[in-house]
Scaffold this active site. Structure first.
Site, PDB file in Angstrom:
ATOM      1  N   GLY A  74     -38.046  48.691   3.285  1.00 40.12           N
ATOM      2  CA  GLY A  74     -37.188  49.347   4.260  1.00 40.12           C
ATOM      3  C   GLY A  74     -35.716  48.997   4.097  1.00 40.12           C
ATOM      4  O   GLY A  74     -34.845  49.873   4.176  1.00 40.12           O
ATOM      5  N   GLN A 190     -40.524  51.661  11.680  1.00 38.00           N
ATOM      6  CA  GLN A 190     -41.496  51.366  12.739  1.00 38.00           C
ATOM      7  C   GLN A 190     -42.335  52.589  13.123  1.00 38.00           C
ATOM      8  O   GLN A 190     -43.453  52.439  13.581  1.00 38.00           O
ATOM      9  CB  GLN A 190     -40.787  50.829  13.990  1.00 38.00           C
ATOM     10  CG  GLN A 190     -40.180  49.452  13.819  1.00 38.00           C
ATOM     11  CD  GLN A 190     -41.207  48.347  13.626  1.00 38.00           C
ATOM     12  OE1 GLN A 190     -42.354  48.450  14.048  1.00 38.00           O
ATOM     13  NE2 GLN A 190     -40.794  47.271  12.969  1.00 38.00           N
ATOM     14  N   HIS A 212     -45.183  47.190   4.261  1.00 37.17           N
ATOM     15  CA  HIS A 212     -45.823  46.058   4.952  1.00 37.17           C
ATOM     16  C   HIS A 212     -45.859  46.213   6.467  1.00 37.17           C
ATOM     17  O   HIS A 212     -46.478  45.410   7.160  1.00 37.17           O
ATOM     18  CB  HIS A 212     -45.166  44.728   4.558  1.00 37.17           C
ATOM     19  CG  HIS A 212     -43.818  44.464   5.153  1.00 37.17           C
ATOM     20  ND1 HIS A 212     -43.648  43.614   6.224  1.00 37.17           N
ATOM     21  CD2 HIS A 212     -42.590  44.922   4.852  1.00 37.17           C
ATOM     22  CE1 HIS A 212     -42.359  43.548   6.531  1.00 37.17           C
ATOM     23  NE2 HIS A 212     -41.698  44.337   5.716  1.00 37.17           N
ATOM     24  N   CYS A 336     -33.284  34.895  17.351  1.00 41.81           N
ATOM     25  CA  CYS A 336     -32.826  33.517  17.200  1.00 41.81           C
ATOM     26  C   CYS A 336     -33.098  33.065  15.783  1.00 41.81           C
ATOM     27  O   CYS A 336     -34.218  32.700  15.451  1.00 41.81           O
ATOM     28  CB  CYS A 336     -33.626  32.613  18.121  1.00 41.81           C
ATOM     29  SG  CYS A 336     -32.796  32.244  19.642  1.00 41.81           S
TER      30      CYS A 336
HETATM   31  C1  LIG Z   1     -38.825  45.808   9.149  1.00 42.66           C
HETATM   32  C2  LIG Z   1     -37.773  46.820   9.332  1.00 42.66           C
HETATM   33  C3  LIG Z   1     -36.855  47.103   8.292  1.00 42.66           C
HETATM   34  C4  LIG Z   1     -36.865  46.332   7.002  1.00 42.66           C
HETATM   35  O1  LIG Z   1     -37.959  46.655   6.196  1.00 42.66           O
HETATM   36  P1  LIG Z   1     -38.362  45.668   4.991  1.00 42.66           P
HETATM   37  O2  LIG Z   1     -39.428  46.407   4.262  1.00 42.66           O
HETATM   38  O3  LIG Z   1     -38.855  44.404   5.618  1.00 42.66           O
HETATM   39  O4  LIG Z   1     -37.136  45.469   4.166  1.00 42.66           O
HETATM   40  C5  LIG Z   1     -35.915  48.080   8.502  1.00 42.66           C
HETATM   41  N1  LIG Z   1     -35.867  48.762   9.659  1.00 42.66           N
HETATM   42  C6  LIG Z   1     -36.717  48.542  10.671  1.00 42.66           C
HETATM   43  C7  LIG Z   1     -36.626  49.354  11.912  1.00 42.66           C
HETATM   44  C8  LIG Z   1     -37.698  47.557  10.539  1.00 42.66           C
HETATM   45  O5  LIG Z   1     -38.533  47.324  11.544  1.00 42.66           O
END
Ligand SMILES: *Cc1c(COP(=O)(O)O)cnc(C)c1O
Length: 400
Positions: A74, A190, A212, A336
């Protein structure tokens, strides 16, 4: 329940890779290890596998397979979308220092992969407007419309928020972007796999997703780029991903990602219906049985698996430690990170006072969670909120 249970309520942070996904991936490590770019037939098979994966994923979005670009997750997809769109569609800057300029619109509640990329672009000469959200975390559409300028090149609004679960009015935003001929990107990390998404119906030009977060492998993801959106490459090198994302493909990862998507979409209805029951049970019991608690995020325009509740006179971090001792994995609303105790930017944006934001708890469910677990969690929350409040001088003053 006997012994210390293990109750995982942090599915927004990451999820377990499904056994079926691992099984699908295994042959691509040591057996079918060929580089998809090689000419011999042994490797050509892997090239065909990549096409199949691309098709499977495209079908989940009503996209076409040549609009799916595999990435390492992401964060990479978000960085690529914003930086490459800025570079491609920005105007020539007014002076030699600002090589390019242009205006980008996003929101105050984005993930840091968007917010930090936006601030990097600001430092490079671009203007960024961060739109406000209402008390439920929903973007203010009138503000969005007013923010649009002659030089606006990109609107980036997340599909659903990772902390409070609020689902944004993506279709309306897509219409606004289309009307003004502005590219529309959405961070759907999400939402993808949890709610149906149709990139055509919603006028989405670019979309980020991550493996993931939907029971796929870590370090996998994709960026959907609509045909006609001509952003350049983010990783330069070889000709993989039609010349737009260099690097030997993560074949096992891509196979796992596609398998995870396939399962997430085929089980979506049943799984999310069950999650909503558990989610609402958890929310209702906590709000009914724990005084001075409030739900953060919209009551119904909400991800099926998200619960985010603030407990007044309680430190979220202390709560997390106590829940951990009871075998419960949750997360605090306040990000945090090692020593920094800044309250969550999302909770600030919905107008929570700092002290209440610090007492927030995020619990995100998955399909292995049960009603019995929810009841255990409520009991532990009641117990620990009571204990923490009994030690709080502010609470003592308050109840006098
Ligand atoms: C987890 C998340 C990301 C980052 O994704 P990764 O695959 O961990 O780099 C980006 N945007 C949102 C909204 C996320 O929840």
């Amino acid at each position: 329940m006997t012994g210390k249970p293990f109750i995982y309520l942090d599915h927004a942070a990451t999820t377990a890779t499904r056994p079926e996904v691992v099984e699908a991936m295994l042959p691509y490590f040591s057996e079918n290890f060929g580089n998809p770019s090689s000419v011999y037939s042994f490797s050509q098979k892997n090239r065909a596998v990549l096409s199949e994966c691309r098709e499977k994923i495209a079908r989940c979005l009503n996209a076409s397979s040549n609009e799916i670009y595999f990435t390492a997750g992401g964060s990479e997809s978000d960085n690529w979308a914003l930086k490459a769109a800025a570079l491609k569609y920005g105007n020539q800057g007014a002076n030699a220092v600002s090589k390019k300029s242009g205006h980008i619109i996003t929101t105050k509640i984005e993930h840091h992969a968007i917010l930090h990329t936006a601030s990097y672009l600001e430092q490079s000469g671009y203007d960024v407007t961060y739109i406000d959200v209402d008390e439920n975390g929903i973007i203010k559409l009138d503000e969005l419309k007013k923010a649009i300028r002659e030089d606006t090149i990109l609107i980036s609004v997340m599909f659903a928020n990772n902390e409070i679960g609020t689902i944004e009015p993506i279709k309306e935003i897509g219409e606004i972007a289309r009307e003004h001929d502005i590219i529309f990107h959405t961070d759907a990390v999400q939402a993808f796999g949890q709610i149906p998404i149709d990139v055509n119906e919603y006028n989405i030009d670019m979309l980020s997703a991550s493996g993931h977060k939907l029971n796929g492998p870590k370090g996998t993801g994709f960026l959907y780029i609509r045909t006609g959106v001509n952003i350049g490459s983010f990783i330069h090198g070889g000709a993989q991903e039609r010349g737009r994302r260099a690097g030997t493909e993560n074949v096992p990862g891509i196979v796992g990602l596609a398998k995870a998507c396939e399962i997430a979409f085929s089980t979506m209805k049943e799984r999310t219906e069950k999650e909503i029951i558990l989610r609402d049970h958890l929310i209702d019991r906590i709000l009914y049985e724990v005084p001075y608690a409030r739900l953060n995020g919209h009551r119904t325009k909400r991800l099926p698996n998200n619960v985010n509740i603030s407990f007044q006179f309680v430190q979220g971090e202390s709560m997390l430690i106590m829940l951990d001792m009871a075998g419960i994995c949750a997360s605090s609303g306040s990000a945090c990170t090692s020593g920094s105790i800044d309250p969550s930017h999302v909770l600030m944006a919905i107008g929570l006072p700092e002290d209440i934001a610090h007492g927030s708890l995020r619990m995100t469910l998955g399909d292995e969670n049960t009603l019995e677990e929810m009841d255990y969690v409520v009991e532990k929350i009641k117990e620990n909120v009571g204990r923490l409040r009994s030690m709080s001088p502010q609470f003592e003053d308050f109840i006098k």
